[in-house]
Design an enzyme around this catalytic site. Structure first.
Site, PDB file in Angstrom:
ATOM      1  N   PRO A 134      39.100  46.530  40.802  1.00 62.61           N
ATOM      2  CA  PRO A 134      38.065  45.541  40.460  1.00 62.61           C
ATOM      3  C   PRO A 134      36.974  45.477  41.519  1.00 62.61           C
ATOM      4  CG  PRO A 134      40.233  44.641  40.043  1.00 62.61           C
ATOM      5  CD  PRO A 134      40.449  45.967  40.728  1.00 62.61           C
ATOM      6  N   CYS A 135      35.734  45.336  41.051  1.00 60.18           N
ATOM      7  CA  CYS A 135      34.584  45.475  41.957  1.00 60.18           C
ATOM      8  C   CYS A 135      33.917  44.151  42.323  1.00 60.18           C
ATOM      9  CB  CYS A 135      33.541  46.386  41.307  1.00 60.18           C
ATOM     10  SG  CYS A 135      32.889  45.747  39.738  1.00 60.18           S
ATOM     11  N   GLN A 136      34.349  43.038  41.724  1.00 63.21           N
ATOM     12  CA  GLN A 136      33.616  41.783  41.912  1.00 63.21           C
ATOM     13  C   GLN A 136      33.518  41.370  43.378  1.00 63.21           C
ATOM     14  OE1 GLN A 136      36.015  42.321  39.749  1.00 63.21           O
ATOM     15  NE2 GLN A 136      35.427  41.645  37.703  1.00 63.21           N
ATOM     16  N   SER A 137      34.547  41.662  44.149  1.00 61.03           N
ATOM     17  CA  SER A 137      34.549  41.248  45.556  1.00 61.03           C
ATOM     18  C   SER A 137      33.513  41.992  46.383  1.00 61.03           C
ATOM     19  CB  SER A 137      35.941  41.486  46.159  1.00 61.03           C
ATOM     20  OG  SER A 137      36.925  40.788  45.443  1.00 61.03           O
ATOM     21  N   TYR A 138      33.121  43.185  45.926  1.00 64.24           N
ATOM     22  CA  TYR A 138      32.161  44.010  46.664  1.00 64.24           C
ATOM     23  C   TYR A 138      30.729  43.833  46.185  1.00 64.24           C
ATOM     24  CZ  TYR A 138      36.536  46.554  47.601  1.00 64.24           C
ATOM     25  OH  TYR A 138      37.819  46.902  47.938  1.00 64.24           O
TER      26      TYR A 138
END
Length: 377
Positions: free
Chosen positions: A87-91
């Protein structure tokens, strides 16, 4: 080619290995055997099953997959490739950019590499990953390079990474993502991102979606009606599809509808507020939240901006249709991502938009897949 698919979502990256593009049609690629796929989200996993019914989908937290379970699924034959992106949301630059549990999931990718020991891997994430740091201030990309290069005494991967814009590979959308290729260090294989075949033409937004029937606030349209494809991209995306799915809109309130009625191509929040300052619009239509590119109307004669899970939310980003006074529908977003119209998404409306917005564009995935297939064969 035997493949394991991690963090698969609805299957945008999967699509590139499952299908070939031959003579303007998607054709099943019998050379790629996806041994199993893993996805945590229930709705995304169900969408994956609908579209790839012959792939063993493990709908579970990857942390709960034991070494013995994985070894039992892959059997004795070597795995050529692991694909997937945590998952990419944190980046993401749009998000809060925090080093949370999701940001640490690349460690599970590392764990799977240590168990499966594939010949190569393909790892995808947002561009913001390159500048993201862990809790100790170390760049995530450097941590990945070091960890993946030395998994244990006899296993490691040589890392090559680059940022690709999907628009250069046949996708009618500017979408920059980081792709990391890993080659097991006992192999003499070579990878060069410059070898990826580029598209011969950049499709515009209008060329991508102009064949969809007109739609208004609160509607859902399930038939194409009299509309027909007008170019090669639209014909590819339609295929033999007869039923239209995902072509729906929320009900807009007065303020949002008035904003969409007045904003012009390439403009957004600031343009509307200037109309308020000039007295063209009442003060009640002033926009006080959002970024400069929110409430923005898209250009017809340019590729679309990046599709996200807010593709139908005018206050979320630039997503207002180039001509009609409305946001994009999920099916239009899927088309812009290069999902064919017959590709099924599953779940509630928000879940459907998330499946589309989080995906790797299938046409870009196909080009990556063919290059990897050539190297590994």
């Amino acid at each position: 080619m035997r493949i394991v698919d991690l963090f698969s979502g609805a299957g945008g990256l999967t699509f590139g290995f499952y299908y070939n593009l031959i003579d303007g049609q998607f054709v099943r690629n019998e050379n790629c055997n996806i041994v199993f796929a893993n996805e945590y989200d229930i709705a995304a996993a169900e969408a994956f099953r609908h579209n790839f019914p012959d792939i063993n989908m493990i709908n579970r937290d990857i942390k709960l997959l034991t070494e013995q379970e994985v070894l039992d699924m892959i059997g004795d034959e070597e795995i050529d490739l692991i694909v997937g992106g945590p998952p990419c949301q944190s980046y993401s630059y749009v998000g809060k950019r925090v080093y949370d549990d999701k940001a640490k999931l690349y460690n599970e990718y590392y764990r799977m590499l240590s168990i499966i020991r594939p010949r190569m891997f393909l790892f995808e994430n947002v561009k913001g990953m390159l500048s993201m740091k862990d809790s100790e201030g170390k760049l995530i990309i450097k941590d990945i390079e070091e960890k993946f290069a030395n998994i244990n005494d006899d296993l490691g991967y040589n890392i090559i990474y680059d940022t690709l814009d999907a628009v250069n590979y046949g996708v009618p959308q500017h979408r920059e993502r980081v792709f990391i290729i890993g080659i097991r260090n006992d192999l003499e294989l070579k990878w060069n991102f410059d070898d990826l075949p580029r598209g011969e033409y950049q499709w515009t937004l209008k060329e991508a979606i102009s064949d969809f029937p007109r739609i208004q606030s609160g509607e859902e349209i399930v038939e194409y009606g009299d509309s027909v494809p007008t170019n090669a991209y639209q014909r590819l995306m339609r295929g033999n599809c007869q039923n239209l799915t995902g072509h729906f809109l929320a009900v807009y309130g007065d303020k949002i509808q008035t904003v969409m009625n007045h904003v012009i191509q390439g403009e957004g929040k600031n343009y509307i507020n200037n109309l308020v300052d000039q007295g063209v619009l009442d003060e009640k239509y002033r926009l006080t939240s959002g970024y400069k590119n929110t409430y923005g109307r898209l250009y017809a004669d340019q590729p679309c901006t990046t599709i996200t899970n807010n593709m139908s939310t005018p206050s979320g980003l630039r997503c207002i249709h180039y001509e009609q006074n409305r946001a994009l529908t999920p099916r239009e977003g899927a088309r812009i991502q290069s999902f064919p119209d017959w590709f099924t998404f599953y779940g509630k409306r928000k879940e459907i938009k998330t499946q589309i917005g989080n995906a790797v564009p299938p046409l870009l995935a196909i080009r990556l897949a063919r290059q990897l297939e050539q190297i590994l064969d």
